[in-house]
Design a protein around this motif. Structure first.
Motif, PDB file in Angstrom:
ATOM      1  N   ALA A  34       0.834  -1.204   0.000  1.00 40.12           N
ATOM      2  CA  ALA A  34       0.000   0.000   0.000  1.00 40.12           C
ATOM      3  C   ALA A  34       0.868   1.253   0.000  1.00 40.12           C
ATOM      4  N   ILE A  35       0.358   2.302  -0.624  1.00 38.55           N
ATOM      5  CA  ILE A  35       0.974   3.629  -0.549  1.00 38.55           C
ATOM      6  C   ILE A  35       0.308   4.359   0.610  1.00 38.55           C
ATOM      7  N   HIS A  36       1.079   4.629   1.646  1.00 36.39           N
ATOM      8  CA  HIS A  36       0.490   5.143   2.882  1.00 36.39           C
ATOM      9  C   HIS A  36       0.439   6.665   2.914  1.00 36.39           C
ATOM     10  N   PRO A  37      -0.674   7.214   3.351  1.00 35.29           N
ATOM     11  CA  PRO A  37      -0.767   8.659   3.573  1.00 35.29           C
ATOM     12  C   PRO A  37      -0.065   9.022   4.886  1.00 35.29           C
ATOM     13  N   SER A  38      -0.073  10.283   5.233  1.00 36.22           N
ATOM     14  CA  SER A  38       0.452  10.714   6.532  1.00 36.22           C
ATOM     15  C   SER A  38      -0.610  10.427   7.599  1.00 36.22           C
ATOM     16  N   TYR A  39      -0.239   9.603   8.561  1.00 37.59           N
ATOM     17  CA  TYR A  39      -1.192   9.219   9.615  1.00 37.59           C
ATOM     18  C   TYR A  39      -1.098  10.103  10.858  1.00 37.59           C
ATOM     19  N   LYS A  40      -0.048  10.894  10.955  1.00 38.33           N
ATOM     20  CA  LYS A  40       0.234  11.572  12.224  1.00 38.33           C
ATOM     21  C   LYS A  40      -0.825  12.598  12.602  1.00 38.33           C
ATOM     22  N   GLU A  41      -1.591  13.091  11.614  1.00 38.39           N
ATOM     23  CA  GLU A  41      -2.664  14.047  11.944  1.00 38.39           C
ATOM     24  C   GLU A  41      -3.836  13.366  12.638  1.00 38.39           C
ATOM     25  N   LEU A  42      -3.966  12.049  12.460  1.00 37.20           N
ATOM     26  CA  LEU A  42      -5.080  11.308  13.052  1.00 37.20           C
ATOM     27  C   LEU A  42      -4.681  10.484  14.271  1.00 37.20           C
ATOM     28  N   ILE A  43      -3.431  10.006  14.275  1.00 37.21           N
ATOM     29  CA  ILE A  43      -3.008   9.056  15.301  1.00 37.21           C
ATOM     30  C   ILE A  43      -1.801   9.605  16.040  1.00 37.21           C
TER      31      ILE A  43
END
Length: 348
Positions: A34-43
């Motif tokens: 998978a091509i991952h988005p930036s998760y740091k804004e949510l988690i």
């Protein structure tokens, strides 16, 4: 009571901003990450480090779907997964071997359970509503989708979040390739005339918000879901019976989505279904999503977008027939002739 698809969210092997109508898809290999988005804004960062790929993808895709549907409160969170959090399972098993089954921490074992994604989404939202996970092979997503539909139409739920998630994992991937379930080499990947056994392994999370209310941004109306294992009657009778139950016949289907997966052993099963619709337009999707147990959720995402936009993108057309209208779509999936599913959607 009717059931509408009001929101979509997806994380997979295509880029987050991939538009099937305009963009060129990435070329599939035997194994696709998978091509991952930036998760740091949510988690939070501390939690993010401990999360497996499926949990991160699930939280992000569910957030996308809820934003798309403009809902904040849910009456149900329902997920389907074929294999759950494989990466944490692998970590725990490797630790058992390395430590001679002694001095083991329980974290990876706790996080390896199949319902981890649904639980983490609920924790993120502070949602104490109905929460369920289905693990039913290639029918895992369809089982979750049927439950979500029942929650909307029969159990007075206003909004239900439903999704399908599966991830790759190094050691387990090798075992699946050895078994012949997935391709071990990149050669001979042809979705229309496959010449080698095995599908193209991938991972992804696809989520939907279902609601009992239609709004101006609704994608489609979910009509019915049917899944079965090792059919006791012919495929034709299964399909005809499903359509008759919904007061339709084969000629009233405008577009058929089939889960072609570049597996030469599976091809004949899909061709058996396709032969029932010789004068109807066919579409496919696993050349965009890759193959995993809940890849059919990506097919539903594309089909819902087709109905909303009233356009079939060129790169998902499978045969040379053009639909006269886009009102009713039938999605058909199967795996090795064992797990079969039918999903019917219509324009709003």
């Amino acid at each position: 009571m009717e059931c509408y698809i009001n929101g979509l969210g997806s994380v997979g092997i295509q880029s987050l901003d991939f538009n099937v109508r305009n963009d060129e898809p990435c070329v599939l290999k035997s194994t696709n990450k998978a091509i991952h988005p930036s998760y740091k804004e949510l988690i939070p960062a501390a939690a993010l480090r401990r999360m497996s790929t499926s949990v991160k993808m699930g939280i992000y895709a569910s957030h996308q779907a809820m934003q798309d549907a403009q809902v904040e409160n849910l009456d149900a969170i329902i997920t389907g997964t074929g294999l759950g959090c494989l990466q944490d399972s692998e970590k725990f098993l490797e630790a058992m071997i390395e430590n001679d089954e002694e001095y083991l921490t329980p974290t990876s074992f706790i996080q390896s359970t199949h319902n981890t994604v649904a639980a983490q989404i609920a924790l993120q939202l502070g949602c104490k509503a109905y929460n369920f996970t289905y693990v039913n092979g290639a029918n895992s997503f369809e089982a979750a989708l049927l439950d979500a539909m029942i929650q909307i139409t029969s159990c007075n739920a206003d909004s239900a979040l439903v999704g399908g998630i599966d991830e790759t994992s190094t050691q387990f991937d090798r075992l699946f390739q050895l078994s012949g379930l997935y391709k071990a080499e990149d050669a001979s990947i042809d979705f229309k005339k496959p010449s080698s056994p095995g599908a193209c392994l991938a991972e992804g999370a696809n989520f939907f918000v279902l609601s009992n209310k239609r709004n101006k941004e609704s994608y489609a109306r979910l009509i019915d879901v049917h899944y079965f294992n090792r059919p006791q009657q012919t495929i034709q009778l299964e399909v005809e019976g499903f359509l008759q139950r919904n007061k339709l016949n084969i000629n009233e289907i405008d577009l058929v989505f089939l889960g072609y997966n570049a597996d030469s052993q599976d091809q004949r099963h899909f061709e058996e279904y396709a032969s029932l619709f010789p004068e109807i337009a066919h579409a496919y999707y696993q050349h965009l999503s890759g193959s995993f147990f809940t890849a059919s959720a990506y097919g539903l995402k594309l089909a819902a977008e087709v109905l909303k936009n009233q356009e079939v993108p060129t790169n998902i057309i499978y045969n040379d027939i053009k639909p006269k209208q886009l009102k009713t779509i039938l999605l058909i999936n199967q795996s090795r002739g064992v797990d079969h599913s039918l999903v019917l959607i219509q324009s709003c």
